[in-house]
Structures are given as structure tokens and as C-alpha cells.
Design a protein around this motif. Sequence first.
Motif, PDB file in Angstrom:
ATOM      1  N   GLN A  65       0.952  -1.209   0.032  1.00  0.00           N
ATOM      2  CA  GLN A  65       0.018  -0.166  -0.061  1.00  0.00           C
ATOM      3  C   GLN A  65       0.863   1.144   0.051  1.00  0.00           C
ATOM      4  OE1 GLN A  65      -2.841  -1.704   3.254  1.00  0.00           O
ATOM      5  NE2 GLN A  65      -4.074  -0.601   1.710  1.00  0.00           N
ATOM      6  N   ASP A  66       0.432   1.994   0.767  1.00  0.00           N
ATOM      7  CA  ASP A  66       1.111   3.435   0.805  1.00  0.00           C
ATOM      8  C   ASP A  66       2.722   3.422   1.210  1.00  0.00           C
ATOM      9  OD1 ASP A  66      -1.158   4.569  -0.494  1.00  0.00           O
ATOM     10  OD2 ASP A  66      -1.486   6.022   0.787  1.00  0.00           O
ATOM     11  N   LEU A  69       4.910   4.796  -1.201  1.00  0.00           N
ATOM     12  CA  LEU A  69       4.989   6.061  -1.312  1.00  0.00           C
ATOM     13  C   LEU A  69       6.195   6.965  -0.300  1.00  0.00           C
ATOM     14  CD1 LEU A  69       1.315   7.092  -1.652  1.00  0.00           C
ATOM     15  CD2 LEU A  69       2.808   6.488  -3.385  1.00  0.00           C
ATOM     16  N   ASN A 127      -5.694  -3.329 -11.382  1.00  0.00           N
ATOM     17  CA  ASN A 127      -6.220  -2.132 -10.520  1.00  0.00           C
ATOM     18  C   ASN A 127      -7.876  -2.368 -10.360  1.00  0.00           C
ATOM     19  OD1 ASN A 127      -5.041   0.470  -9.684  1.00  0.00           O
ATOM     20  ND2 ASN A 127      -6.726   1.391 -10.396  1.00  0.00           N
ATOM     21  N   GLY A 129     -10.824  -5.108  -7.987  1.00  0.00           N
ATOM     22  CA  GLY A 129     -10.663  -5.957  -6.835  1.00  0.00           C
ATOM     23  C   GLY A 129      -9.930  -5.211  -5.588  1.00  0.00           C
ATOM     24  N   ASP A 132      -4.527  -1.999  -6.349  1.00  0.00           N
ATOM     25  CA  ASP A 132      -4.620  -0.738  -6.487  1.00  0.00           C
ATOM     26  C   ASP A 132      -3.175  -0.422  -7.044  1.00  0.00           C
ATOM     27  OD1 ASP A 132      -6.885   0.375  -5.647  1.00  0.00           O
ATOM     28  OD2 ASP A 132      -6.102   0.158  -3.472  1.00  0.00           O
ATOM     29  N   ARG A 134      -1.979   0.513  -9.841  1.00  0.00           N
ATOM     30  CA  ARG A 134      -1.602   1.784 -10.761  1.00  0.00           C
ATOM     31  C   ARG A 134      -1.728   3.029  -9.915  1.00  0.00           C
ATOM     32  NH1 ARG A 134      -5.433   0.497 -15.966  1.00  0.00           N
ATOM     33  NH2 ARG A 134      -4.919  -1.916 -15.889  1.00  0.00           N
ATOM     34  N   ARG A 135      -1.944   2.787  -8.666  1.00  0.00           N
ATOM     35  CA  ARG A 135      -1.857   3.881  -7.436  1.00  0.00           C
ATOM     36  C   ARG A 135      -0.320   4.094  -7.453  1.00  0.00           C
ATOM     37  NH1 ARG A 135      -4.600   6.538  -3.294  1.00  0.00           N
ATOM     38  NH2 ARG A 135      -3.567   6.672  -1.372  1.00  0.00           N
TER      39      ARG A 135
END
Lengths: 555, 555
Positions: A65-66, A69, A127, A129, A132, A134-135
Motif C-alpha cells: 500500500q502507501d 510512497l 487495478n 478488486g 491498486d 496503478r496507484r
Amino acid sequence: MAKDPETSNSTVPDTVTFALAQAHFLVGDISANTQKMRTLALEAREQGADVIVFPELALLGYPPQDLLLRPSLSGRVKSALASLSDIDDIVMIIGYPHVDHHGTFNSAAILYNGQQKGFYHKQSLPNYGVFDERRYFDKGRNQVLFDYKGITIGLLICEDLWQEAPMKALKEQGADMVVSLNASPFETDKQEARKAILAKRSREHQLPVLYVNAVGGQDDLVFDGGSLVVQADGSIAHEAPRFLNHLLLARLDVKARQFDTQAKAPLSLSAESEMYQALVVGLRDYVNHSGFGGVIVGLSGGIDSALTLCVAVDALGADKVYAVMMPYEYTSQISLEDAQAQARRLNVSYTVCPIFDAVEGIRHTLAPLFNESPADTTEENIQARARGVILMALSNKFGHLVITTGNKSELAVGYATLYGDMAGGFDVLKDVYKTQVYALANYRNRLEDTPVIPERVITRPPSAELRPDQKDQDSLPDYDVLDGILRLYIDEDLSYQDIVDKGFDAEMVAKTIKMVDNNEYKRLQSAIGTKISHRAFGRERRYPLVNKWSVKADV
Amino acid sequence: MAKDPETSNSTVPDTVTFALAQAHFLVGDISANTQKMRTLALEAREQGADVIVFPELALLGYPPQDLLLRPSLSGRVKSALASLSDIDDIVMIIGYPHVDHHGTFNSAAILYNGQQKGFYHKQSLPNYGVFDERRYFDKGRNQVLFDYKGITIGLLICEDLWQEAPMKALKEQGADMVVSLNASPFETDKQEARKAILAKRSREHQLPVLYVNAVGGQDDLVFDGGSLVVQADGSIAHEAPRFLNHLLLARLDVKARQFDTQAKAPLSLSAESEMYQALVVGLRDYVNHSGFGGVIVGLSGGIDSALTLCVAVDALGADKVYAVMMPYEYTSQISLEDAQAQARRLNVSYTVCPIFDAVEGIRHTLAPLFNESPADTTEENIQARARGVILMALSNKFGHLVITTGNKSELAVGYATLYGDMAGGFDVLKDVYKTQVYALANYRNRLEDTPVIPERVITRPPSAELRPDQKDQDSLPDYDVLDGILRLYIDEDLSYQDIVDKGFDAEMVAKTIKMVDNNEYKRLQSAIGTKISHRAFGRERRYPLVNKWSVKADV
């Protein structure tokens, strides 16, 4: 990538041995994951492997997840890969997040004798279900093949295999075989789907494929292993066990482009067996990785908490499970007896904690404000919430995690009390419909000579016991019917009309859909639980809270 | 798309009048949204408009999330568009989801005199922050321009404008002006950012731009309007009010390619003013669209509940707000006085409901299990949860929504009780740091001659009053410091080292980051609340619960 002469060899050997590192890589724990790679690589080399393949994004865990980033990601990943450079004499194919000036990629690195021989960037980024991608990720644009001891190996990552183009391109560019890195979450029937797509792709292009899957629980997802080695004709040469760490070795006959095959037939799990194992692994890894010493379950004498208790005991061991029965006025003698019987048979700590005082205290506090208004669901919710407060207090005092017992049918229609029976950190049956709860209870009972769930728990009509003689079916359709509608609406995304056309009563369909739509706010605040279906509540099904979509189109 | 001769005109008029339909379109409510379009189109035509422009996806509302996957979507949308075909003499540019055999697109339809003259598919699909557009939409590949009364109009949708290429391509293909449909959620300083990008793009290509934004609250998002008409030199000709429905008319001089300009300068809102309005609109629309007749707030005498009460009254009116003060042993006299003073000044219903009986009942129930173990945070949480149970019981009995009062600083570090003060359906201050809570309280007090929040509430040291003489700063750094670290870590995504390098105490930074990381499980079960920052908790910040990412990289 250009073919690398350094990793090819003029004296072509008869065989090349591959190790499939089906293992659990915890999200965020780059240090431990790297250490685990080292251990597995050395073990594989010891066992004669020439190449070891790790799952998708294994270095960081999946799905990060994030964390993808975070600004320190790139540096951490580079250090981790560099720290493996002293491992020689084995090719390591490692799933990792690649960050450079072109972007961030979901990648596979080829490490050999201290050098990074190349890397592949995943081309098909799911991207939908629960995914994510493409996030976070940019799309890879190129195939990557590398030569090793006379064979040309093409790389794929997870979703790439489910699309036509990437494997076709590998074949056209001269691949002799394909290595696929995966972090493919469990769903009912998923392993069969994987085998079918692998058979199709292998046969289509006459290419053997190594399919390496991750294993273990990560929040609501369980990776179920079952890594596969598939011959060019689509037949299965090896299948790793499901839900377990396993280092699988497969030997390729270089000339024949054929793998050795395992002696015994792969285990075929029943639907109940694989669901049950997924629930066990999901709970086990959530509890252990969160650092809890045990779990607390509120036992009601009903089937949901009975099954939850079984899963908890199988996941953590009886000594880490604390069952609490919290009777009140409407708790039947049968429920008390059955709760105690379950706890005894499973040998867990069992406490009876009547909630009369708590409920009376709350009602007394509210009395001046309620002005003798007639009882309604408010009073039922107070009982459920008193139990929630008690369980959370035990959790706070003794440090165990409260696990909840709500099933998917209840959560779908909102037949649950927020901060009451919904209070807790993990909902074991969150993605299990009530009819599946029955099937799993029967399945678990068949595993031992003495059934751990008393037969009466399974046969008596379900009740929340929040008012005299209450039955679930006072408020809800029969569970067979309800689950039938829910599956079509939630899991299959059918419209009202399509469901009615399947023969369900129109009014009941409309009522059910409305309940589902109106209870998004409860689900938003619900605990996580293991996904077992292909449409679980949570990140897989994202609905607005305020939403005036009507059951029937009326424009 | 070919230029359409039917909509061009051989006698070129002097002016063309555009209407910007800055309005609230509720997610899912295709029927009401279509009716609203009809009303606005007729009103605009009445006022002399030749063209009316609606916001992005106005027909379905934004963001529709998984409603875009419903099988009946395509049919509903087609019927809705067809139902507008009797409106003549005005061009309607309508944001809608387009479904055909090429895929699903985020589109703008050009409707004129009963015919669909063309459609544009959004090319830049945001898939970051709160946006998941690549989950649903396929990418448009072409520019769309259409001729109308001597001008060539190019279309863009939201994110298209923030990218270089789409507007450049429109210019190259002969656009005289650009119409941009938007559903752009509020963030602090966002309107200035919009103006800056519009000025840049207009000037760069010497193209006037109409920028139409949505307005109103949808779950955690607030669309803040502020639609803009920008001249080819980048100057602002018109700015619609923020946060309000508004039909803005702008007249283009066809020969000069220049808009008339509004007489008065556009209103410039202070940071506090726009934040406060966003909170008001977010709460108002959530409550009204959810069908609640009012809200219940637990007043503590502290600043968070005081500010929450102000927002609630401004959003819904005093007659729809029910304040409940729930004192216990550690509630100070000051708190009682101040809570009452706030409620009086705001003229809301005010009830005092001491929770002694509830807490004692719960403690008595637990006593046999607790074995006289020393008091710890368990007992504090019991108080908070008793209050949660009381508020929820009032909600159940009287049908009002419980709103919660936790701020972003608390939620970040987990300084809140799950199912206690976190119990409720909407958290007004969820994205407001404590230091911003003070700023907003002072702002709200300046709006009236008599401050609605007693000065003492603002000046006294914050306390949860869950044990004797408790202060927030017993457990947390000063809020100035805490919020400084939190902003850098959460909103700016800085690493531990970068934050330390900014001059914060290393140990405090490490401790704070750890608290943030360890409390994801509380946030997962928290109520929604209005996003005002550019990194709100919830769908904008997606972190794993089980996550061994360490504060300091140690590989």
C-alpha cells in the motif's frame, strides 16, 4: 535486456535445478525479508539448486500500500539488495519495488555472484478488486529474458500471466521457459483457476512455467501458496502444499525442456478445507504479527462464535484463546450449556460473566432521558454494547485481541450492533456467508471423532437472544434464500431485475438489496477479516455511504 | 470528432452566453440529478444562455465508486440522457459515465435540440490520493472540439487540465476556447492552485477557459465550487461563490474571444473561513442526505466538542442539535460550566447525564474478572465507552446521528478510545489538527459580538478528564510540536531523518511516528469526516495494519 553471456555457459549441463521459495514475507519488514531470502537461498544451494525464485515484491511484502510512497523506500531497497551480494553460486530472482528516474515499478531482479544481471518490470498492473497497483506503479514496457546454462528464461509477474500478450511476446523473443513471480491472494476455487490459466498458456506456447506464490496472511488477505511447476504440455509436474512455507525443488532436463515430476499426486483440498485453512492462517498471522499474546472471544452458544472459537484454537493453540460467555435475561439455558461444552471440548479458558449489572447501570443512567418510552432495538443494542465494553475492558486489562464473530450475511444486511458484537480487531467470519458457516462447522466436526461443536448448536434455529424468543428469521429471510440473493447481488454484481429473473421473490430481493445498500456505514467501521470470496467487504467493494442509487432503475 | 455543421451558424452572432451550472449532484441519484439539469438548463435559457455546462460526472454524482460496476448503469444513463432530449435551444454539456463496447469512460456529452452531437472521453485519469479512476474508467484517446456560432470549443475533464498535453492538443487542433468539467474536492489552498494552473494554461495557449466545479458534500469529500471564467491572458473574468449552488453566466465576445468581466472583485476567503465552511457543508450534506433529523454531540467542556457544536449548529440549525454532557468523577466544575455555557449561547438542547451508574455497573460486572488488579487505561476507556454507549442509545431511541469530536492529531497518534469517544457516524474534526482547532475556534468566536465558545475553553490546558488532574501533555508532546511532526510525516510524507533534520527532537520524532504507525487499526474503524488537507486519513492514506516498516531504516 540483452542476453547476458556471463550467466550462460559453454558446457551445457544436463539439468538445471530451480528452487521455488514459497514463503511468507511480511509487509514492511525489509530487514527480516532479506534475511529470510538469504537463509532460503543458502538452503536451496545446499540442496543443489542453481536458481531460486522468490514471490512478487517479496523484499517488501505484498501489498505494501502507501509504504510505496515513503521517500526512504528506494534507499532501503537498494541496501537490502546489496546486502545479498555475497551469496554466490546461485541465481536469485527477487520480487522488489524498483525506483528510478523513470518511475516506480513492480519488478524482479536477477542477482548472480554479487551482481545484478538485470531486472524486469511488471507490465500488467491490476487495478480492480483488492488491487491498486496503478496507484503506485508505472507500467513495464519490455519483455526480459536471460540465458542460463543453455536455456533462455523469460520473466513474468503475477497479472502478466493472466493477460495474453506478455507470454506470447516472451515466446516470440525466444524463451525456452517462463518464471512467474506471484502474490496471489486466496479465493475459493482460485487454485483451480490458476491451474487452468497455466495449462492454457503453457500449451498455447509450448513453454514450461514455474509459478511461485507467496504464503501467509496480511491483514484481510491470505496468500495460499500452492506454487506450481508446469510442463510445456500444460501438465503439472509439481505442486507445493497450500498455506505452508515450502521450498520446492524442480529439475529441468535442459535438452528435453522437461521437468522431473513429483512422485505423489498433488493434494486436492475440498472447498471447506481450503476455506477453513485460509481462515486459520489469516487469523494466526494477524494476531502473531500484531504482537498479541492471545485472543478473547465472546461465546454466545450460537454457531458463529462456536466456529470462530474452533478457528482461533486451530490458529493459535488452546492456551492462547480466552472464551467469555456473557449471559443476560434472554440467554437460554441451552446457550449456556453449549457455550461451556464448546469451551471444554476445545480445552480453552472459559469464563462466565453475567452482564446484568452493566446493563442495569446503563439503563439506569438512561432512564431520566428515555422517559419510559417503550422498549425497541435500543435495548437490544445496549445488551450487545455492554458485551462489547466488557470484552474490550478484558482486552485492555490483559492485552489480548478481541476477535468478533459476525458473518458475511449479517454484515451484508446490517444484522449486527456497531460497537457491540462488532467491537473487536479481527472478524474471523467476515467473508463467510451463514450457509457457509454451517458447512464449515460440519467440516470441522468431521475432523475429530468427537465433534467439537455440539450438534445442537448446528441444528437449533439461530437467534441473537436479545429479546424473548427472538429468532434471526423474525427479521431476515431464511438464510438459504438470503444468501442466495446476497451472492448474486454482492459477489456476482447482478441487478435487481436479474436476481428476480432467477426466481427469487421480488419484494424480498428489493428488501434485501436495500438493507445491503443502507448498511455501508456499519461495514465502514467494521473490523477486518480474511477474504475468502471473490468479492469481500472492505477494499474489494467500495461503495459510497451517502448514495441514492435506487434498487430499481426509475429514470 | 468531426466538426458539426448543424451546430455552427452562418450568421455569426456578436456574443455567445455560457452558463456554468455549479450545483450539487448526489451520488447515485440519477433521477434527481437529471431533473436538476432540466431545471437549470431551462433557467439558464430563460436568462439568455446559449450553452450550459455541468460538472464532471454530474449525471451520476462524484465519486460514484463501485456503482460504476453495476450492470444496470449503462441503461440508466441512456434513459436519463434521452429524457433530456425535449430541451431545445440550448447546448447542454453534461458530465456522465459512458459505457459502450470500447469500455467505460468518464465523459462529457454535447446535447442540442434532442440530439447527442458528440462526446468526449477524459484522457487523464487520476489514480492517486482519493482518486481511483483507473479502477473504473478506460482512457480517452482523442481531443474533441465542436463548432458553435462561429467559435470552436474544446472539451476537457478535470485532471486533463492539470496535465500539459490535452490543452496543447486542443490548441493545435484549432480550439478558440476550452470548457472544463470538474469535480474537484476541497483542500486548503486548492482554489489558489486552480487559479494558478488555469492562468498558466490560458496564457500559454492564449485560450479562454470555462472551469465548472461541483459543489456540496459527499461522504468525506466536499466540492467547494468557485467555478472560474478565465480570459486568454490568464486573468479571471468571473468567479462563482465558494461552497454554494450558483448558476454563473458569462458572455463571450465572439470576435474578440473575450469574456465580459464581473463588476466586483471575487471574494477572497481566509484559510480559517474556507476550512470552516468546508466542515459545515460536509456535515450538513452527510446528515441531510442520510435522512437524519438531527445530531447528538457529547459535550465535554473542552475545545474539540465546543468547535464541533458550532459547526453542527451552523450546518443544521440549533433546533437539530442535541448536546449531552456526561460527567463522571474526574469531570471538573469548569467543564460542566463551560459545556452548559456553550449550549446556552448556541441555543441548543442541553442534557446532563451523569454516567456513574453506567460505569459502576460495568465495573461491578468486571470486578470478579479483574481480581483487584491496579487501575490503568482500562478504567479510562471504560468511562469513554460508557459515554459511547449512552450516546448510541440516545441515537437509537430518538433517531439522531451521533457525531464525534476527535481531531486529526488525536486520531494520528491514537489518543482516542475505540467504541468510546470514537463512537459515532461522522467525525467533524477528523482532518483538523489540534492547532487548527484552536485557530478555527478563535475564527468562529470573531464572527459574533459575543463569542460562542467561552474564552476559558480555549485557554485552559486540554484534558480528557479520565483520571485525576490528567492533561493531554502528560502523554503527548505540546500540540505545536506534535502537529509540526505530524504534518511533515503524514501530509508531506517526509522520512524520520528528514523530520529530524528540520530541527525536531529525534526521540520525539521516533516516538510520534511509531504512534502513528501503530494506530492504523483505530483509524480503520473510525467514522468518516470531511477532508480539508491534502492528505486526509481514510481513502487518501492507505496503510497496512500489520506492518513492520521501522521508523529508522536499519537494513
